[in-house]
Design a protein around this motif. Structure first.
Motif, mmCIF file in Angstrom:
data_model
loop_
_atom_site.group_PDB
_atom_site.id
_atom_site.type_symbol
_atom_site.label_atom_id
_atom_site.label_comp_id
_atom_site.label_asym_id
_atom_site.label_seq_id
_atom_site.Cartn_x
_atom_site.Cartn_y
_atom_site.Cartn_z
ATOM 1 N N LEU A 67 0.812 -1.218 0.000
ATOM 2 C CA LEU A 67 0.000 0.000 0.000
ATOM 3 C C LEU A 67 0.850 1.275 0.000
ATOM 4 N N TYR A 68 2.159 1.141 0.182
ATOM 5 C CA TYR A 68 3.038 2.308 0.199
ATOM 6 C C TYR A 68 3.084 2.986 -1.173
ATOM 7 N N ARG A 69 3.115 2.212 -2.221
ATOM 8 C CA ARG A 69 3.042 2.686 -3.608
ATOM 9 C C ARG A 69 4.033 3.821 -3.905
ATOM 10 N N GLY A 70 5.294 3.576 -3.545
ATOM 11 C CA GLY A 70 6.318 4.572 -3.825
ATOM 12 C C GLY A 70 6.135 5.879 -3.081
ATOM 13 N N GLY A 71 5.410 5.841 -1.979
ATOM 14 C CA GLY A 71 5.153 7.032 -1.178
ATOM 15 C C GLY A 71 3.801 7.665 -1.430
ATOM 16 N N THR A 72 3.152 7.304 -2.550
ATOM 17 C CA THR A 72 1.826 7.864 -2.839
ATOM 18 C C THR A 72 0.808 7.457 -1.777
ATOM 19 N N GLY A 73 1.020 6.297 -1.154
ATOM 20 C CA GLY A 73 0.089 5.819 -0.133
ATOM 21 C C GLY A 73 0.274 6.447 1.228
ATOM 22 N N CYS A 74 1.283 7.301 1.389
ATOM 23 C CA CYS A 74 1.487 7.968 2.686
ATOM 24 C C CYS A 74 0.287 8.857 3.015
ATOM 25 N N GLY A 75 -0.158 8.804 4.255
ATOM 26 C CA GLY A 75 -1.281 9.625 4.701
ATOM 27 C C GLY A 75 -2.640 8.999 4.492
ATOM 28 N N ALA A 76 -2.699 7.846 3.813
ATOM 29 C CA ALA A 76 -3.984 7.173 3.609
ATOM 30 C C ALA A 76 -4.462 6.540 4.918
ATOM 31 N N TYR A 169 -2.344 16.576 6.869
ATOM 32 C CA TYR A 169 -3.765 16.630 7.204
ATOM 33 C C TYR A 169 -4.660 16.761 5.972
ATOM 34 N N ARG A 170 -4.507 15.820 5.066
ATOM 35 C CA ARG A 170 -5.357 15.772 3.866
ATOM 36 C C ARG A 170 -6.578 14.914 4.145
ATOM 37 N N ALA A 171 -7.742 15.496 3.980
ATOM 38 C CA ALA A 171 -8.980 14.768 4.260
ATOM 39 C C ALA A 171 -9.368 13.888 3.069
ATOM 40 N N ASP A 175 -5.130 10.858 -3.118
ATOM 41 C CA ASP A 175 -3.679 10.764 -3.146
ATOM 42 C C ASP A 175 -3.121 11.958 -3.927
ATOM 43 N N ILE A 176 -1.982 12.493 -3.498
ATOM 44 C CA ILE A 176 -1.295 13.529 -4.268
ATOM 45 C C ILE A 176 -0.293 12.843 -5.187
ATOM 46 N N VAL A 177 -0.484 13.000 -6.495
ATOM 47 C CA VAL A 177 0.343 12.292 -7.472
ATOM 48 C C VAL A 177 1.260 13.234 -8.255
ATOM 49 N N ASP A 178 1.102 14.536 -8.073
ATOM 50 C CA ASP A 178 1.980 15.489 -8.757
ATOM 51 C C ASP A 178 1.897 16.823 -8.022
ATOM 52 N N ALA A 179 2.933 17.643 -8.162
ATOM 53 C CA ALA A 179 2.940 18.970 -7.545
ATOM 54 C C ALA A 179 3.763 19.916 -8.400
ATOM 55 N N ILE A 212 1.354 26.939 -5.022
ATOM 56 C CA ILE A 212 1.564 25.528 -5.341
ATOM 57 C C ILE A 212 0.247 24.934 -5.819
ATOM 58 N N ARG A 213 0.331 23.999 -6.745
ATOM 59 C CA ARG A 213 -0.853 23.223 -7.063
ATOM 60 C C ARG A 213 -0.506 21.739 -6.998
ATOM 61 N N CYS A 214 -1.446 20.963 -6.450
ATOM 62 C CA CYS A 214 -1.262 19.526 -6.268
ATOM 63 C C CYS A 214 -2.297 18.784 -7.104
ATOM 64 N N LEU A 215 -1.860 17.753 -7.802
ATOM 65 C CA LEU A 215 -2.764 16.908 -8.565
ATOM 66 C C LEU A 215 -3.205 15.767 -7.678
ATOM 67 N N THR A 216 -4.510 15.740 -7.360
ATOM 68 C CA THR A 216 -5.046 14.695 -6.501
ATOM 69 C C THR A 216 -5.715 13.623 -7.345
ATOM 70 N N SER A 217 -5.686 12.410 -6.846
ATOM 71 C CA SER A 217 -6.271 11.273 -7.546
ATOM 72 C C SER A 217 -7.139 10.476 -6.584
ATOM 73 N N GLY A 218 -8.349 10.145 -7.037
ATOM 74 C CA GLY A 218 -9.270 9.368 -6.222
ATOM 75 C C GLY A 218 -10.249 8.618 -7.098
ATOM 76 N N ASP A 219 -11.290 8.082 -6.482
ATOM 77 C CA ASP A 219 -12.291 7.315 -7.227
ATOM 78 C C ASP A 219 -12.995 8.156 -8.286
ATOM 79 N N ASP A 220 -13.042 9.480 -8.067
ATOM 80 C CA ASP A 220 -13.726 10.361 -9.016
ATOM 81 C C ASP A 220 -12.762 10.978 -10.035
ATOM 82 N N GLY A 221 -11.574 10.401 -10.164
ATOM 83 C CA GLY A 221 -10.617 10.887 -11.149
ATOM 84 C C GLY A 221 -9.569 11.808 -10.546
ATOM 85 N N GLN A 222 -8.926 12.596 -11.401
ATOM 86 C CA GLN A 222 -7.852 13.483 -10.976
ATOM 87 C C GLN A 222 -8.293 14.945 -11.037
ATOM 88 N N LYS A 223 -7.735 15.741 -10.110
ATOM 89 C CA LYS A 223 -8.116 17.149 -10.030
ATOM 90 C C LYS A 223 -6.950 17.951 -9.464
#
Length: 248
Positions: A67-76, A169-171, A175-179, A212-223
């Motif tokens: 579940l670590y996924r190269g660090g993407t899973g941190c904070g889950a 503290y990301r609710a 996941d944050i996949v880009d910044a 800064i802008r962060c690309l988030t990824s979830g069940d509803d896609g990326q934003k």
């Protein structure tokens, strides 16, 4: 509202994890633990949370493997339940992933505190004696009532030549996949690097307040989520800044 917060303020923010909007099915795996109830293990942590990794969520934290996924899973956040009915309770424990760890065919290495919470009343010592147990788990939403996301400048940052950050503290289940950082003089976004864990960095960052802008990824896609002027022009290593926003 003053964006600047001390690191000690960040650790006082309580993490509330809610099963709402969570996965509906459980996955089967195994879990072990580190440290002890009386003496927690020393902590560095692959995610980059440093000592906060021992205190976030009241100490209910875990090192994860796949579940670590190269660090993407941190904070889950995850609900973990032991599957031995004679010794385990049915509620389980809600944990946040703060580290990478490989055990004996385990997906989770829980803190001793979290592992003990899997047990029925007065049976924690018996459960700890197992060392490794069969579990079921599912990802759940992280909730931070009354708290925004925070951007912490990592202690090894070197103003103004090198900037490293971590978003705390990301609710939700994003996941944050880009910044990226906005460079005003070029009118362009500059991509940040992910050197390890949940940390993003950049050599020779732009001058002035940083957006800064962060690309988030979830069940509803990326934003893309934009954090305008979140880091002041005179930023300092080790300081935490309030983004004034929170993920959905």
């Amino acid at each position: 509202m003053d964006r600047t917060l001390s690191f000690f303020c960040t650790v006082s923010v309580l993490l509330f994890i809610s099963p709402s909007n969570s996965q509906s099915t459980f996955n089967c795996s195994r879990a072990s633990y580190y440290g002890s109830l009386d003496c927690p293990a020393s902590y560095r942590g692959a995610c980059g949370y440093t000592d906060l990794g021992l205190q976030i969520n009241g100490g209910d934290v875990a090192a994860v493997h796949r579940l670590y996924r190269g660090g993407t899973g941190c904070g889950a956040c995850y609900l973990v339940r032991c599957t031995y009915p004679q010794i385990c309770n049915t509620d389980g424990v809600n944990v946040v992933a703060t580290d990478f760890g490989v055990g004996d065919n385990t997906d989770f290495i829980l803190s001793a505190r979290s592992f003990a919470k899997l047990a029925q009343p007065n049976m924690a010592s018996q459960l700890l004696a197992y060392g490794v147990v069969d579990i079921e788990y599912r990802r759940i939403s992280c909730q931070y009532p009354g708290s925004n996301m925070l951007v912490k400048i990592k202690e090894h940052s070197d103003y103004p030549n090198y900037l490293a950050i971590i978003v705390l503290y990301r609710a939700g289940q994003k996941d944050i996949v880009d910044a990226e950082i906005w460079q005003e003089d070029c009118k362009a976004w500059r991509k940040m690097r992910k050197p390890y864990g949940d940390v993003w960095d950049m050599e020779n960052p732009p001058k002035g307040p940083l957006t800064i802008r962060c690309l988030t990824s979830g069940d509803d896609g990326q934003k893309w989520v934009q954090l305008s002027g979140v880091i002041p022009s005179n930023w300092q290593a080790g300081v935490t800044y309030d983004t004034l926003v929170q993920l959905d």
